[in-house]
Motif scaffolding. Sequence first.
Motif, PDB file in Angstrom:
ATOM      1  N   GLU A 206      -7.815 -57.872  21.918  1.00  0.00           N
ATOM      2  CA  GLU A 206      -8.491 -57.819  23.212  1.00  0.00           C
ATOM      3  C   GLU A 206      -8.387 -56.426  23.811  1.00  0.00           C
ATOM      4  O   GLU A 206      -9.337 -55.910  24.423  1.00  0.00           O
ATOM      5  N   TYR A 207      -7.214 -55.795  23.652  1.00  0.00           N
ATOM      6  CA  TYR A 207      -7.017 -54.443  24.163  1.00  0.00           C
ATOM      7  C   TYR A 207      -8.003 -53.473  23.527  1.00  0.00           C
ATOM      8  O   TYR A 207      -8.631 -52.651  24.216  1.00  0.00           O
ATOM      9  N   GLU A 208      -8.145 -53.552  22.203  1.00  0.00           N
ATOM     10  CA  GLU A 208      -9.027 -52.615  21.510  1.00  0.00           C
ATOM     11  C   GLU A 208     -10.483 -52.804  21.925  1.00  0.00           C
ATOM     12  O   GLU A 208     -11.225 -51.828  22.091  1.00  0.00           O
ATOM     13  N   ILE A 209     -10.905 -54.056  22.112  1.00  0.00           N
ATOM     14  CA  ILE A 209     -12.271 -54.313  22.579  1.00  0.00           C
ATOM     15  C   ILE A 209     -12.472 -53.714  23.966  1.00  0.00           C
ATOM     16  O   ILE A 209     -13.471 -53.041  24.242  1.00  0.00           O
ATOM     17  N   ARG A 210     -11.502 -53.937  24.852  1.00  0.00           N
ATOM     18  CA  ARG A 210     -11.591 -53.419  26.214  1.00  0.00           C
ATOM     19  C   ARG A 210     -11.620 -51.898  26.212  1.00  0.00           C
ATOM     20  O   ARG A 210     -12.407 -51.274  26.937  1.00  0.00           O
ATOM     21  N   LEU A 211     -10.764 -51.279  25.394  1.00  0.00           N
ATOM     22  CA  LEU A 211     -10.702 -49.821  25.350  1.00  0.00           C
ATOM     23  C   LEU A 211     -12.010 -49.229  24.833  1.00  0.00           C
ATOM     24  O   LEU A 211     -12.526 -48.262  25.401  1.00  0.00           O
ATOM     25  N   VAL A 212     -12.555 -49.794  23.776  1.00  0.00           N
ATOM     26  CA  VAL A 212     -13.818 -49.286  23.232  1.00  0.00           C
ATOM     27  C   VAL A 212     -14.927 -49.413  24.270  1.00  0.00           C
ATOM     28  O   VAL A 212     -15.710 -48.476  24.479  1.00  0.00           O
ATOM     29  N   GLN A 213     -15.003 -50.541  24.944  1.00  0.00           N
ATOM     30  CA  GLN A 213     -16.023 -50.725  25.980  1.00  0.00           C
ATOM     31  C   GLN A 213     -15.866 -49.688  27.082  1.00  0.00           C
ATOM     32  O   GLN A 213     -16.849 -49.130  27.583  1.00  0.00           O
ATOM     33  N   TYR A 214     -14.622 -49.420  27.452  1.00  0.00           N
ATOM     34  CA  TYR A 214     -14.356 -48.466  28.522  1.00  0.00           C
ATOM     35  C   TYR A 214     -14.707 -47.044  28.089  1.00  0.00           C
ATOM     36  O   TYR A 214     -15.314 -46.278  28.845  1.00  0.00           O
ATOM     37  N   LEU A 215     -14.346 -46.678  26.860  1.00  0.00           N
ATOM     38  CA  LEU A 215     -14.646 -45.339  26.369  1.00  0.00           C
ATOM     39  C   LEU A 215     -16.140 -45.137  26.154  1.00  0.00           C
ATOM     40  O   LEU A 215     -16.665 -44.041  26.367  1.00  0.00           O
ATOM     41  N   LEU A 216     -16.829 -46.182  25.755  1.00  0.00           N
ATOM     42  CA  LEU A 216     -18.288 -46.099  25.637  1.00  0.00           C
ATOM     43  C   LEU A 216     -18.924 -45.914  27.012  1.00  0.00           C
ATOM     44  O   LEU A 216     -19.826 -45.093  27.189  1.00  0.00           O
ATOM     45  N   ALA A 217     -18.438 -46.676  27.990  1.00  0.00           N
ATOM     46  CA  ALA A 217     -18.996 -46.584  29.343  1.00  0.00           C
ATOM     47  C   ALA A 217     -18.763 -45.205  29.948  1.00  0.00           C
ATOM     48  O   ALA A 217     -19.585 -44.712  30.728  1.00  0.00           O
ATOM     49  N   ASN A 218     -17.658 -44.555  29.586  1.00  0.00           N
ATOM     50  CA  ASN A 218     -17.333 -43.236  30.100  1.00  0.00           C
ATOM     51  C   ASN A 218     -17.746 -42.112  29.157  1.00  0.00           C
ATOM     52  O   ASN A 218     -17.384 -40.962  29.367  1.00  0.00           O
ATOM     53  N   ARG A 219     -18.460 -42.463  28.106  1.00  0.00           N
ATOM     54  CA  ARG A 219     -19.047 -41.510  27.164  1.00  0.00           C
ATOM     55  C   ARG A 219     -18.024 -40.699  26.401  1.00  0.00           C
ATOM     56  O   ARG A 219     -18.303 -39.586  25.954  1.00  0.00           O
ATOM     57  N   PHE A 220     -16.819 -41.233  26.260  1.00  0.00           N
ATOM     58  CA  PHE A 220     -15.872 -40.633  25.344  1.00  0.00           C
ATOM     59  C   PHE A 220     -16.219 -41.013  23.906  1.00  0.00           C
ATOM     60  O   PHE A 220     -15.909 -40.282  22.978  1.00  0.00           O
ATOM     61  N   LEU A 221     -16.798 -42.162  23.759  1.00  0.00           N
ATOM     62  CA  LEU A 221     -17.321 -42.603  22.476  1.00  0.00           C
ATOM     63  C   LEU A 221     -18.800 -42.915  22.653  1.00  0.00           C
ATOM     64  O   LEU A 221     -19.267 -43.166  23.753  1.00  0.00           O
ATOM     65  N   ARG A 222     -19.535 -42.906  21.551  1.00  0.00           N
ATOM     66  CA  ARG A 222     -20.908 -43.378  21.564  1.00  0.00           C
ATOM     67  C   ARG A 222     -21.182 -44.048  20.225  1.00  0.00           C
ATOM     68  O   ARG A 222     -20.419 -43.893  19.263  1.00  0.00           O
ATOM     69  N   GLN A 223     -22.245 -44.792  20.194  1.00  0.00           N
ATOM     70  CA  GLN A 223     -22.641 -45.481  18.975  1.00  0.00           C
ATOM     71  C   GLN A 223     -23.861 -44.808  18.380  1.00  0.00           C
ATOM     72  O   GLN A 223     -24.790 -44.421  19.095  1.00  0.00           O
ATOM     73  N   SER A 224     -23.853 -44.676  17.052  1.00  0.00           N
ATOM     74  CA  SER A 224     -24.976 -44.093  16.322  1.00  0.00           C
ATOM     75  C   SER A 224     -25.200 -44.919  15.066  1.00  0.00           C
ATOM     76  O   SER A 224     -24.332 -44.953  14.183  1.00  0.00           O
ATOM     77  N   ASN A 225     -26.319 -45.611  15.024  1.00  0.00           N
ATOM     78  CA  ASN A 225     -26.637 -46.466  13.876  1.00  0.00           C
ATOM     79  C   ASN A 225     -25.520 -47.477  13.596  1.00  0.00           C
ATOM     80  O   ASN A 225     -25.136 -47.698  12.452  1.00  0.00           O
TER      81      ASN A 225
END
Length: 210
Positions: free
Chosen positions: A9-28
């Motif tokens: 659950e932590y990892e899902i929450r962290l990824v969602q948060y980093l995506l929302a803050n543009r620390f991560l992004r998705q490509s294909n």
Amino acid sequence: MSPDIMQEEYEIRLVQYLLANRFLRQSNGKLVTSRTIADDTIGFETEDSLCREWLLSIYESYSFYEGFDTMEDCIHFIESSYYDNHLYRIVQFSTMFYAIIYENTQYQQVIGKEIAYFTRNNLFLCTKRPPSNLTFKERIKMPPIPLIYYELHAFDPHMKVFKLDSDTSDSFQEVPILDAIEYAVLLGVTFKDIWYSCDTPTQLLIIALF
């Protein structure tokens, strides 16, 4: 003190948060990150496997110790300490309260219920309580690395920061956390069990994020 959230659950929450803050992004369908680290000329884009390896390591890199049980207990410590009240901020994290000083890299304290960290002679030391003779040294206040704040936020989205209203009052007020992010980051540093050596791909990722 154990985290109140399971690793998946932590990892899902962290990824969602980093995506929302543009620390991560998705490509294909893959996770990547690209961050400028010097003007607009240097960037680094990770591969999906590197992102995921790093993300999977974060949960277990934290080991939490107890803060004060109540705000009143934390304020009582601050008022009985050798240092001015206005230097402190109180970070509420996972129902616990921590008294924190962050003036610069040479003048820092993090105090929990039974353990404290402080800086002296370029060292970050651990003891039951900080000594009474720490002196302020004029240094440039370096900007914090915000990633640790985001990691803590995934553990506790309700984390807050407070300051005392004056040196003579036990009243306090909440501070916008993004205006006091260095205090949350410093607390997170004291929770970290695992650090990244400078020659690993993971370190490249962290450098790229900032």
